[in-house]
Design a protein around this motif. Structure first.
Motif, PDB file in Angstrom:
ATOM      1  N   HIS A 151       0.765  -1.056  -0.065  1.00 37.20           N
ATOM      2  CA  HIS A 151      -0.100  -0.010  -0.055  1.00 37.20           C
ATOM      3  C   HIS A 151       0.853   1.082  -0.067  1.00 37.20           C
ATOM      4  O   HIS A 151       1.889   1.375   0.629  1.00 37.20           O
ATOM      5  CB  HIS A 151      -0.833   0.070   1.305  1.00 37.20           C
ATOM      6  N   VAL A 152       0.547   2.153  -0.599  1.00 43.80           N
ATOM      7  CA  VAL A 152       0.958   3.641  -0.499  1.00 43.80           C
ATOM      8  C   VAL A 152      -0.271   4.785  -0.300  1.00 43.80           C
ATOM      9  O   VAL A 152      -1.294   4.283  -0.570  1.00 43.80           O
ATOM     10  CB  VAL A 152       1.933   4.094  -1.786  1.00 43.80           C
ATOM     11  N   GLY A 153       0.101   5.808  -0.211  1.00 43.80           N
ATOM     12  CA  GLY A 153      -0.799   6.849  -0.090  1.00 43.80           C
ATOM     13  C   GLY A 153      -1.712   7.319  -1.437  1.00 43.80           C
ATOM     14  O   GLY A 153      -0.955   6.875  -2.570  1.00 43.80           O
ATOM     15  N   ILE A 154      -2.801   7.765  -1.342  1.00 43.53           N
ATOM     16  CA  ILE A 154      -3.416   7.998  -2.512  1.00 43.53           C
ATOM     17  C   ILE A 154      -3.109   9.361  -3.087  1.00 43.53           C
ATOM     18  O   ILE A 154      -3.116  10.520  -2.575  1.00 43.53           O
ATOM     19  CB  ILE A 154      -4.991   8.319  -2.250  1.00 43.53           C
ATOM     20  N   PRO A 155      -2.693   9.510  -4.475  1.00 43.59           N
ATOM     21  CA  PRO A 155      -2.067  10.548  -4.794  1.00 43.59           C
ATOM     22  C   PRO A 155      -2.844  11.861  -5.031  1.00 43.59           C
ATOM     23  O   PRO A 155      -4.144  11.530  -5.066  1.00 43.59           O
ATOM     24  CB  PRO A 155      -1.797  10.189  -6.303  1.00 43.59           C
ATOM     25  N   ILE A 156      -2.650  13.102  -4.572  1.00 41.40           N
ATOM     26  CA  ILE A 156      -3.325  14.240  -4.495  1.00 41.40           C
ATOM     27  C   ILE A 156      -3.017  14.985  -6.054  1.00 41.40           C
ATOM     28  O   ILE A 156      -1.857  14.961  -6.226  1.00 41.40           O
ATOM     29  CB  ILE A 156      -3.202  15.289  -3.473  1.00 41.40           C
ATOM     30  N   SER A 157      -3.811  15.492  -6.750  1.00 46.25           N
ATOM     31  CA  SER A 157      -3.872  16.236  -7.860  1.00 46.25           C
ATOM     32  C   SER A 157      -2.922  17.368  -7.704  1.00 46.25           C
ATOM     33  O   SER A 157      -2.961  18.032  -6.459  1.00 46.25           O
ATOM     34  CB  SER A 157      -5.081  16.536  -8.384  1.00 46.25           C
ATOM     35  N   TYR A 158      -1.787  17.559  -8.521  1.00 45.70           N
ATOM     36  CA  TYR A 158      -1.098  18.541  -8.403  1.00 45.70           C
ATOM     37  C   TYR A 158      -1.389  19.938  -7.851  1.00 45.70           C
ATOM     38  O   TYR A 158      -2.267  20.400  -8.497  1.00 45.70           O
ATOM     39  CB  TYR A 158      -0.318  18.844  -9.677  1.00 45.70           C
ATOM     40  N   ARG A 159      -0.962  20.367  -6.792  1.00 44.92           N
ATOM     41  CA  ARG A 159      -0.966  21.679  -6.056  1.00 44.92           C
ATOM     42  C   ARG A 159      -2.444  21.934  -6.000  1.00 44.92           C
ATOM     43  O   ARG A 159      -2.959  23.075  -6.565  1.00 44.92           O
ATOM     44  CB  ARG A 159      -0.165  22.654  -6.786  1.00 44.92           C
ATOM     45  N   THR A 160      -3.335  21.413  -5.428  1.00 41.98           N
ATOM     46  CA  THR A 160      -4.755  21.493  -5.204  1.00 41.98           C
ATOM     47  C   THR A 160      -5.319  21.635  -3.783  1.00 41.98           C
ATOM     48  O   THR A 160      -6.386  21.871  -3.326  1.00 41.98           O
ATOM     49  CB  THR A 160      -5.715  20.312  -5.663  1.00 41.98           C
ATOM     50  N   VAL A 161      -4.031  21.304  -2.702  1.00 41.12           N
ATOM     51  CA  VAL A 161      -4.292  21.658  -1.224  1.00 41.12           C
ATOM     52  C   VAL A 161      -4.658  23.128  -1.061  1.00 41.12           C
ATOM     53  O   VAL A 161      -3.632  24.075  -1.443  1.00 41.12           O
ATOM     54  CB  VAL A 161      -3.287  20.870  -0.560  1.00 41.12           C
ATOM     55  N   GLN A 162      -5.500  23.367  -0.380  1.00 43.51           N
ATOM     56  CA  GLN A 162      -5.837  24.908   0.302  1.00 43.51           C
ATOM     57  C   GLN A 162      -6.256  24.788   1.632  1.00 43.51           C
ATOM     58  O   GLN A 162      -7.375  23.689   1.903  1.00 43.51           O
ATOM     59  CB  GLN A 162      -6.646  25.496  -0.628  1.00 43.51           C
ATOM     60  N   VAL A 163      -6.107  25.720   2.352  1.00 44.98           N
ATOM     61  CA  VAL A 163      -6.652  25.775   3.893  1.00 44.98           C
ATOM     62  C   VAL A 163      -7.245  27.261   4.007  1.00 44.98           C
ATOM     63  O   VAL A 163      -6.397  28.066   3.839  1.00 44.98           O
ATOM     64  CB  VAL A 163      -5.762  25.537   4.942  1.00 44.98           C
ATOM     65  N   GLN A 164      -8.302  27.073   4.263  1.00 43.23           N
ATOM     66  CA  GLN A 164      -8.937  28.687   4.421  1.00 43.23           C
ATOM     67  C   GLN A 164      -8.756  29.057   5.822  1.00 43.23           C
ATOM     68  O   GLN A 164      -8.850  28.352   6.719  1.00 43.23           O
ATOM     69  CB  GLN A 164     -10.684  28.515   3.842  1.00 43.23           C
ATOM     70  N   ASP A 165      -8.946  30.326   5.759  1.00 44.85           N
ATOM     71  CA  ASP A 165      -9.045  31.263   7.119  1.00 44.85           C
ATOM     72  C   ASP A 165     -10.381  30.641   7.844  1.00 44.85           C
ATOM     73  O   ASP A 165     -11.524  30.474   7.157  1.00 44.85           O
ATOM     74  CB  ASP A 165      -8.889  32.601   6.977  1.00 44.85           C
ATOM     75  N   PRO A 166     -10.376  30.772   9.311  1.00 44.87           N
ATOM     76  CA  PRO A 166     -11.695  30.207   9.864  1.00 44.87           C
ATOM     77  C   PRO A 166     -13.041  30.996   9.750  1.00 44.87           C
ATOM     78  O   PRO A 166     -12.696  32.491   9.406  1.00 44.87           O
ATOM     79  CB  PRO A 166     -11.233  30.358  11.354  1.00 44.87           C
TER      80      PRO A 166
END
Length: 210
Positions: A151-166
């Motif tokens: 097993h390996v991690g599930i790939p995340i699409s290139y540079r799609t991670v975002q964290v919004q302000d609360p």
């Protein structure tokens, strides 16, 4: 019409009486790691993904094996991928070329500034994978190969991670909620696998920095 070679017959859909094996239930946390299918893999009978010892050193690692574990998550949503279309066929209907990405979003409650900053830094990593940790102590990952199960991690699409302000609603009972999003590429689910943790190991509480 396509000039690609056509299969001689249609592909049979496997008859599986246990389709619930890959549902996993409610997600409690997500775990992120740098994509490295050579060094960051879990091999059955060596460092199986279900074994506590396979994870024990990873939250404190200082190399690419390091994992980042979210706080408990809420309102986890896997959006429906769209269909990518192009021009028209001879009947005037659009060609269905492919399916799009799967948008994933979730929220975390009352994060500290340092927690939010650490999660925001993930967006600077161009190549990430993710594991799903379920409330019933199962782990969702990509099945890289079988015999032995790897097993390996599930790939995340290139540079799609975002964290919004609360954000926060206006009533007395409301609390600050932070939304995090990422995208999974087309066909991610074809190699998706859910594994139950070994007895005595609870991934949702035991995978954490020392």
């Amino acid at each position: 019409m396509s000039d690609c070679p056509l299969p001689s017959t249609l592909t049979t859909v496997p008859y599986d009486l246990d389709n619930c094996v890959n549902t996993g239930g409610k997600i409690a946390r997500f775990i992120f790691q740098v994509k490295d299918d050579t060094n960051n893999k879990f091999v059955n009978s060596t460092n199986g993904i279900e074994e506590a010892t396979s994870w024990s050193s990873l939250p404190d690692a200082s190399d690419s094996t390091k994992v980042v574990v979210t706080p408990y998550v809420e309102n986890v949503s896997f959006g429906e991928p769209g269909v990518i279309e192009s021009s028209e066929n001879i009947d005037g209907a659009p060609f269905a070329i492919a399916t799009g990405h799967t948008p994933v979003s979730f929220q975390m409650r009352n994060l500290s500034g340092s927690q939010r900053a650490a999660l925001k830094s993930l967006k600077d990593q161009p190549s990430l994978v993710v594991y799903f940790v379920y409330v019933d102590d199962k782990i969702g990952a990509k099945l890289l190969s079988s015999s032995p199960d790897t097993h390996v991690g599930i790939p995340i699409s290139y540079r799609t991670v975002q964290v919004q302000d609360p954000s926060r609603e206006g009533t007395k009972a409301d609390e600050f909620m932070t939304t995090m999003t990422f995208a999974l590429p087309e066909n991610w689910s074809s190699t998706f696998s859910v594994t139950t943790a070994e007895a005595g190991f609870s991934p949702k509480t035991d995978i954490k920095p020392s």
